[in-house]
Design a protein around this motif. Structure first.
Motif, PDB file in Angstrom:
ATOM      1  N   PRO A  20      43.229 -86.741  38.966  1.00 46.21           N
ATOM      2  CA  PRO A  20      42.852 -85.862  37.845  1.00 46.21           C
ATOM      3  C   PRO A  20      41.653 -84.993  38.222  1.00 46.21           C
ATOM      4  O   PRO A  20      40.845 -85.350  39.080  1.00 46.21           O
ATOM      5  CB  PRO A  20      42.498 -86.851  36.725  1.00 46.21           C
ATOM      6  CG  PRO A  20      43.202 -88.109  37.093  1.00 46.21           C
ATOM      7  CD  PRO A  20      43.210 -88.151  38.590  1.00 46.21           C
ATOM      8  N   ARG A  91      43.411 -90.070  33.774  1.00 48.44           N
ATOM      9  CA  ARG A  91      44.803 -89.873  33.353  1.00 48.44           C
ATOM     10  C   ARG A  91      44.993 -90.262  31.890  1.00 48.44           C
ATOM     11  O   ARG A  91      45.787 -89.648  31.179  1.00 48.44           O
ATOM     12  CB  ARG A  91      45.746 -90.681  34.240  1.00 48.44           C
ATOM     13  CG  ARG A  91      45.834 -90.171  35.669  1.00 48.44           C
ATOM     14  CD  ARG A  91      46.933 -90.834  36.464  1.00 48.44           C
ATOM     15  NE  ARG A  91      46.856 -90.432  37.863  1.00 48.44           N
ATOM     16  CZ  ARG A  91      46.353 -91.179  38.833  1.00 48.44           C
ATOM     17  NH1 ARG A  91      45.879 -92.393  38.552  1.00 48.44           N
ATOM     18  NH2 ARG A  91      46.316 -90.735  40.075  1.00 48.44           N
ATOM     19  N   GLU A  94      43.601 -87.171  29.619  1.00 47.47           N
ATOM     20  CA  GLU A  94      43.923 -85.824  30.098  1.00 47.47           C
ATOM     21  C   GLU A  94      44.131 -84.821  28.965  1.00 47.47           C
ATOM     22  O   GLU A  94      43.902 -83.633  29.140  1.00 47.47           O
ATOM     23  CB  GLU A  94      45.185 -85.871  30.970  1.00 47.47           C
ATOM     24  CG  GLU A  94      44.934 -86.359  32.380  1.00 47.47           C
ATOM     25  CD  GLU A  94      46.182 -86.333  33.232  1.00 47.47           C
ATOM     26  OE1 GLU A  94      46.084 -85.880  34.391  1.00 47.47           O
ATOM     27  OE2 GLU A  94      47.247 -86.752  32.759  1.00 47.47           O
ATOM     28  N   ARG A  95      44.589 -85.268  27.807  1.00 49.97           N
ATOM     29  CA  ARG A  95      45.004 -84.327  26.761  1.00 49.97           C
ATOM     30  C   ARG A  95      43.972 -84.208  25.642  1.00 49.97           C
ATOM     31  O   ARG A  95      43.150 -85.096  25.452  1.00 49.97           O
ATOM     32  CB  ARG A  95      46.352 -84.769  26.186  1.00 49.97           C
ATOM     33  CG  ARG A  95      47.471 -84.828  27.217  1.00 49.97           C
ATOM     34  CD  ARG A  95      48.768 -85.286  26.595  1.00 49.97           C
ATOM     35  NE  ARG A  95      49.839 -85.396  27.576  1.00 49.97           N
ATOM     36  CZ  ARG A  95      51.061 -85.829  27.293  1.00 49.97           C
ATOM     37  NH1 ARG A  95      51.369 -86.193  26.060  1.00 49.97           N
ATOM     38  NH2 ARG A  95      51.985 -85.895  28.248  1.00 49.97           N
ATOM     39  N   GLY A  96      44.096 -83.094  24.894  1.00 48.35           N
ATOM     40  CA  GLY A  96      43.243 -82.904  23.725  1.00 48.35           C
ATOM     41  C   GLY A  96      41.773 -82.954  24.081  1.00 48.35           C
ATOM     42  O   GLY A  96      41.319 -82.306  25.032  1.00 48.35           O
ATOM     43  N   GLY A  98      40.290 -85.276  25.462  1.00 48.72           N
ATOM     44  CA  GLY A  98      40.107 -86.263  26.518  1.00 48.72           C
ATOM     45  C   GLY A  98      39.083 -85.907  27.579  1.00 48.72           C
ATOM     46  O   GLY A  98      38.224 -86.736  27.915  1.00 48.72           O
ATOM     47  N   PHE A 211      43.382 -93.170  22.157  1.00 47.22           N
ATOM     48  CA  PHE A 211      44.266 -92.292  22.924  1.00 47.22           C
ATOM     49  C   PHE A 211      45.698 -92.819  22.942  1.00 47.22           C
ATOM     50  O   PHE A 211      46.657 -92.040  22.914  1.00 47.22           O
ATOM     51  CB  PHE A 211      43.750 -92.131  24.354  1.00 47.22           C
ATOM     52  CG  PHE A 211      42.657 -91.111  24.484  1.00 47.22           C
ATOM     53  CD1 PHE A 211      42.969 -89.760  24.567  1.00 47.22           C
ATOM     54  CD2 PHE A 211      41.330 -91.479  24.502  1.00 47.22           C
ATOM     55  CE1 PHE A 211      41.972 -88.801  24.679  1.00 47.22           C
ATOM     56  CE2 PHE A 211      40.324 -90.536  24.605  1.00 47.22           C
ATOM     57  CZ  PHE A 211      40.641 -89.184  24.699  1.00 47.22           C
ATOM     58  N   ARG A 214      47.429 -91.845  19.781  1.00 46.09           N
ATOM     59  CA  ARG A 214      47.813 -90.428  19.793  1.00 46.09           C
ATOM     60  C   ARG A 214      49.081 -90.195  20.611  1.00 46.09           C
ATOM     61  O   ARG A 214      49.828 -89.253  20.357  1.00 46.09           O
ATOM     62  CB  ARG A 214      46.673 -89.585  20.380  1.00 46.09           C
ATOM     63  CG  ARG A 214      45.460 -89.453  19.462  1.00 46.09           C
ATOM     64  CD  ARG A 214      44.294 -88.836  20.196  1.00 46.09           C
ATOM     65  NE  ARG A 214      44.597 -87.522  20.731  1.00 46.09           N
ATOM     66  CZ  ARG A 214      44.409 -86.375  20.096  1.00 46.09           C
ATOM     67  NH1 ARG A 214      43.920 -86.386  18.859  1.00 46.09           N
ATOM     68  NH2 ARG A 214      44.693 -85.230  20.675  1.00 46.09           N
ATOM     69  N   ARG A 215      49.323 -91.076  21.595  1.00 48.51           N
ATOM     70  CA  ARG A 215      50.493 -90.922  22.456  1.00 48.51           C
ATOM     71  C   ARG A 215      51.620 -91.885  22.076  1.00 48.51           C
ATOM     72  O   ARG A 215      52.599 -92.021  22.795  1.00 48.51           O
ATOM     73  CB  ARG A 215      50.089 -91.171  23.918  1.00 48.51           C
ATOM     74  CG  ARG A 215      49.107 -90.155  24.446  1.00 48.51           C
ATOM     75  CD  ARG A 215      48.436 -90.623  25.730  1.00 48.51           C
ATOM     76  NE  ARG A 215      49.419 -90.966  26.762  1.00 48.51           N
ATOM     77  CZ  ARG A 215      49.096 -91.569  27.900  1.00 48.51           C
ATOM     78  NH1 ARG A 215      47.841 -91.896  28.144  1.00 48.51           N
ATOM     79  NH2 ARG A 215      50.014 -91.841  28.804  1.00 48.51           N
TER      80      ARG A 215
END
Length: 222
Positions: A20, A91, A94-96, A98, A211, A214-215
């Motif tokens: 990452p 990892r 990684e999103r939002g 994060g 997290f 959220r996933r």
């Protein structure tokens, strides 16, 4: 070759280097910062953390000390650790928001590690430098992520407990005997490593759970 085979999409190439961005950036920044540190008039000593400063209301060293290192071997060891153990944490985040959470997590781990060391040695005037406390925060977090297949393992999972015991044993032995590369006779702040590790392994529970939710992944517990 049949027409259907010719039209079938090619499988994506596996990346040779799949780290990452943020762990890679942190690892790459360490030698750059040390290069600049060596060219400062006091080689960055004024930015080190001195435990006795806590009682004088001087807290900046909790944060600036993790930007410094004691030598190239020290830099290399921490850069490799940040990249290796920051990868699974990166990892997960990684999103939002994060990436911001990752940076705040890393900084908090380093500051809490230095604070823990300062509380253990409240009157010490010896300067503390290095990102090892923050890196051990990543190690603690990664301990609950490795083998979790994208989720955070429970804190008292047997795999987590075994890995934690091994890390603390190695940290204690290295700290007391002083076998770390680049130590050059300097005292190794194994207490800061331990506090950073404990921060990481505990803090990743609620952070990772958030997290994972959220996933839509299963949550591994506290």
């Amino acid at each position: 070759m049949s027409q259907s085979d010719a039209r079938s999409p090619r499988p994506p190439r596996e990346k040779i280097f799949n780290a990452p961005f943020l762990p890679l950036l942190i690892a790459a920044s360490m030698p750059v910062l040390f290069y600049l540190q060596e060219r400062l008039p006091d080689q960055g000593l004024s930015m080190a953390f001195v435990p006795a400063d806590l009682w004088r209301g001087q807290w900046a060293g909790l944060f600036t000390s993790m930007l410094l290192h004691g030598g190239w071997a020290h830099v290399t060891m921490n850069a490799v650790g940040a990249l290796a153990f920051g990868a699974p944490v990166g990892r997960l985040m990684e999103r939002g928001p994060g990436p911001l959470v990752f940076i705040l997590f890393y900084i908090a781990a380093g500051a809490v590690a230095a604070l823990g060391y300062g509380l253990v040695h409240p009157h010490s005037m010896a300067p503390l430098v290095g990102a090892s406390g923050a890196v051990f925060g990543l190690i603690g977090a990664a301990t609950r992520l490795m083998g979790g297949h994208g989720r955070v393992l429970p804190l008292f999972h047997p795999m987590v407990l075994r890995a934690s015991a091994a890390w603390m044993a190695v940290n204690l032995i290295v700290g007391l005997i002083g076998l770390a590369p680049g130590a050059d006779g300097a005292r190794i702040a194994w207490e800061a490593h331990a506090v950073g590790f404990l921060f990481g392994i505990v803090a990743i529970g609620p952070i990772g759970g958030w997290f994972a939710a959220r996933r839509d992944l299963p949550i591994g517990g506290v």
